[in-house]
Design an enzyme around this catalytic site. Structure first.
Site, PDB file in Angstrom:
ATOM      1  N   HIS A 223       0.984  -1.160  -0.105  1.00  0.00           N
ATOM      2  CA  HIS A 223      -0.396   0.070   0.030  1.00  0.00           C
ATOM      3  C   HIS A 223       0.834   0.861   0.383  1.00  0.00           C
ATOM      4  O   HIS A 223      -0.018   2.253  -0.609  1.00  0.00           O
ATOM      5  CB  HIS A 223      -0.907  -0.246   0.952  1.00  0.00           C
TER       6      HIS A 223
HETATM    7  C1  UD1 Z   1      -2.552   5.117   6.005  1.00  0.00           C
HETATM    8  C2  UD1 Z   1      -1.111   6.433   6.665  1.00  0.00           C
HETATM    9  C3  UD1 Z   1      -0.118   4.630   6.797  1.00  0.00           C
HETATM   10  C4  UD1 Z   1      -0.282   3.857   7.040  1.00  0.00           C
HETATM   11  C5  UD1 Z   1      -1.876   3.283   6.252  1.00  0.00           C
HETATM   12  C6  UD1 Z   1      -2.171   1.699   7.022  1.00  0.00           C
HETATM   13  C7  UD1 Z   1      -0.581   8.566   6.536  1.00  0.00           C
HETATM   14  C8  UD1 Z   1       0.386   9.356   5.631  1.00  0.00           C
HETATM   15  N1  UD1 Z   1      -0.134   7.247   6.062  1.00  0.00           N
HETATM   16  O1  UD1 Z   1      -1.697   5.346   4.682  1.00  0.00           O
HETATM   17  O2  UD1 Z   1       0.987   5.476   6.921  1.00  0.00           O
HETATM   18  O3  UD1 Z   1       0.651   2.363   6.536  1.00  0.00           O
HETATM   19  O4  UD1 Z   1      -2.995   3.787   6.309  1.00  0.00           O
HETATM   20  O5  UD1 Z   1      -3.533   1.356   6.038  1.00  0.00           O
HETATM   21  O6  UD1 Z   1      -0.863   8.679   7.630  1.00  0.00           O
HETATM   22  N2  UD1 Z   1      -9.657   4.752   2.291  1.00  0.00           N
HETATM   23  C9  UD1 Z   1     -10.910   3.553   2.424  1.00  0.00           C
HETATM   24  N3  UD1 Z   1     -11.082   3.264   3.573  1.00  0.00           N
HETATM   25  C10 UD1 Z   1     -10.800   4.045   4.154  1.00  0.00           C
HETATM   26  C11 UD1 Z   1      -9.503   4.433   4.640  1.00  0.00           C
HETATM   27  C12 UD1 Z   1      -9.264   5.089   3.377  1.00  0.00           C
HETATM   28  O7  UD1 Z   1     -11.305   3.497   1.198  1.00  0.00           O
HETATM   29  O8  UD1 Z   1     -11.524   3.862   5.706  1.00  0.00           O
HETATM   30  C13 UD1 Z   1      -8.969   5.183   1.189  1.00  0.00           C
HETATM   31  C14 UD1 Z   1      -8.685   6.123   0.928  1.00  0.00           C
HETATM   32  O9  UD1 Z   1     -10.160   6.939  -0.181  1.00  0.00           O
HETATM   33  C15 UD1 Z   1      -8.015   7.071  -0.311  1.00  0.00           C
HETATM   34  C16 UD1 Z   1      -6.851   5.279   0.388  1.00  0.00           C
HETATM   35  O10 UD1 Z   1      -7.159   4.808   0.655  1.00  0.00           O
HETATM   36  O11 UD1 Z   1      -7.963   6.057  -1.258  1.00  0.00           O
HETATM   37  C17 UD1 Z   1      -5.457   5.547   0.907  1.00  0.00           C
HETATM   38  O12 UD1 Z   1      -5.785   6.019   2.694  1.00  0.00           O
HETATM   39  P1  UD1 Z   1      -5.097   7.349   3.405  1.00  0.00           P
HETATM   40  O13 UD1 Z   1      -5.438   8.206   4.400  1.00  0.00           O
HETATM   41  O14 UD1 Z   1      -4.655   7.986   2.169  1.00  0.00           O
HETATM   42  O15 UD1 Z   1      -3.967   7.030   3.272  1.00  0.00           O
HETATM   43  P2  UD1 Z   1      -3.029   5.268   3.774  1.00  0.00           P
HETATM   44  O16 UD1 Z   1      -2.276   4.946   2.232  1.00  0.00           O
HETATM   45  O17 UD1 Z   1      -3.727   4.645   3.864  1.00  0.00           O
END
Ligand code: UD1
Length: 387
Positions: A223
């Site tokens: 991820h």
């Molecule tokens: C975040 C953390 C990372 C951690 C990871 C674990 C930061 C900078 N990054 O990254 O350190 O290892 O979480 O998962 O804080 N999304 C969903 N459902 C959710 C949450 C997110 O579908 O409940 C989708 C979002 O729309 C987005 C993607 O997942 O497209 C990424 O989510 P985001 O919170 O931006 O960062 P992570 O890559 O999850």
């Protein structure tokens, strides 16, 4: 002074979680702090950085986390907007509840955002899992780690090298306390309740014969933005995984970011459904069961590097660096980056029974949260704890 002499008038210990990897760290801390009631009272704040059933609600249930007292509902956005939203919404909560300290864990955007708000309001900040450094400033989490540690008041570390990193950055040794790894507290507490991989597959309509036919399997998670946000990089990794899958069937647990990008970049054809099972994000007990039974794990996650070390399962980390060097020096972790030859060679060695075995690092013993609670109660009771 001991915990029993802590003044009862202290405000609550405000515990902050935001994203998935925070939940398994905070659950044992809340339980350990409960043993110090009524001197210490806790409040749980969820920033809502992760918000959906798969990424948040299920984990709360699996880990026995209480319903958050406050949910800031920030959701997904750019780093700037997400961080700013957490800050704007956290400030009134802090003003209203006047905590005696704020506990933040890990390195996600919520960790830094809440730290900045608290420290400027003169509320002591306690950082759990401090001092880890990848020395890669392109990683958003590295920025969150460095900045949080500079201003946090009490820094709990999981491995001794983290203390050296902090001291190199000018952090006074009195602020640092080696307690071990709370993530492993959760793992050990839940291990016997882990879901069987066959049940996990069945729950997604997949015939568990996929596992038993082959006898063994690997688990994949990916991820990190550096691995999944560019079509070329992600495509190269998926092509290597396809070669691994020819040797060993894989269960690929897809993060929403990764699943979205595979679709967007048109890379789904690189995944052979005969050899790779795709699953959505899993609950804690399902993931634990998959990892514990796996022949190997391929990942870019920080947490999985530690969990595989605790489980004694070989881990190949698809990154150039790690902020958790003890998993390489003492545990089962090998850094392989995106090096096709190195990855296949390591896989072959593991399949021949020559994988890294490792040993359990110091204080990864299921009692890290208790050490934190004991130390924190004393620290809060001390006349001057905030320089
Ligand atoms: C975040 C953390 C990372 C951690 C990871 C674990 C930061 C900078 N990054 O990254 O350190 O290892 O979480 O998962 O804080 N999304 C969903 N459902 C959710 C949450 C997110 O579908 O409940 C989708 C979002 O729309 C987005 C993607 O997942 O497209 C990424 O989510 P985001 O919170 O931006 O960062 P992570 O890559 O999850």
């Amino acid at each position: 002074m001991t915990a029993s002499t802590t003044p009862v008038a202290l405000g609550p210990v405000m515990c902050v979680v935001g994203a998935r990897p925070n939940f398994m760290k905070m659950a044992p801390i809340l339980r350990a702090l409960a043993a110090h009631a009524p001197q210490l009272r806790t409040m749980l704040v969820h920033t809502g950085q992760h918000y959906d059933r798969d990424m948040s609600d299920r984990l709360f249930i699996d880990l026995g986390l209480p319903r958050p007292d406050i949910n800031l509902d920030v959701g997904s956005a750019s780093h700037a907007v997400q961080t700013a939203d957490v800050m704007r919404r956290f400030e009134p909560a802090l003003d209203e509840h006047r905590p005696c300290c704020v506990i933040v864990v890990g390195d996600v955007n919520s960790t830094l955002a809440c730290t900045l708000v608290a420290v400027k309001k003169d509320v002591p900040v306690v950082h759990v899992e401090a001092g880890l450094r990848s020395y890669d400033r392109k990683m958003p989490e590295e920025i969150n780690r460095v900045l949080t540690d500079q201003v946090a008041d009490r820094l709990y570390i999981t491995e001794r090298s983290a203390g050296q990193n902090l001291q190199r950055e000018g952090v006074a040794p009195e602020r640092i306390c080696f307690v071990g790894n709370v993530m492993i507290d959760s793992l050990l507490a839940n291990r016997e309740h882990a879901a069987s991989p066959a049940d996990t597959l069945r729950a997604h309509g997949i015939d568990p014969a996929f596992l038993s036919d082959h006898g063994r399997f690997g688990v994949v998670t990916l991820h990190r933005p550096s691995n999944v946000d560019e079509a070329q990089v992600l495509g190269r990794l998926l092509a290597v995984l396809a070669e691994v899958a020819e040797r060993l069937p894989l269960v690929f647990v897809q993060h929403p970011r990764t699943r979205g990008n595979i679709e967007r970049f048109g890379l789904a054809g690189l995944i052979d459904p005969q050899r790779v099972v795709l699953l959505p994000p899993q609950g804690y007990l399902e993931m634990l069961g998959l990892m514990a039974q796996a022949t190997l794990v391929l990942t870019d996650s920080g947490g999985l590097q530690e969990e595989t070390t605790a489980l004694g399962v070989p881990c190949l980390t698809l990154r150039a660096n790690t902020e958790r060097p003890i998993t390489v020096d003492e545990g089962t972790n090998t850094m392989v980056g995106d090096d096709r030859v190195a990855i296949l060679q390591c896989v072959d060695e593991i399949l021949q029974g020559r994988g890294k075995r490792g040993r359990t690092p110091e204080f990864w013993d299921g009692r890290a949260a208790q050490r934190i609670a004991t130390d924190l109660a004393q620290w809060l009771a001390a006349p001057r704890h905030h320089d």
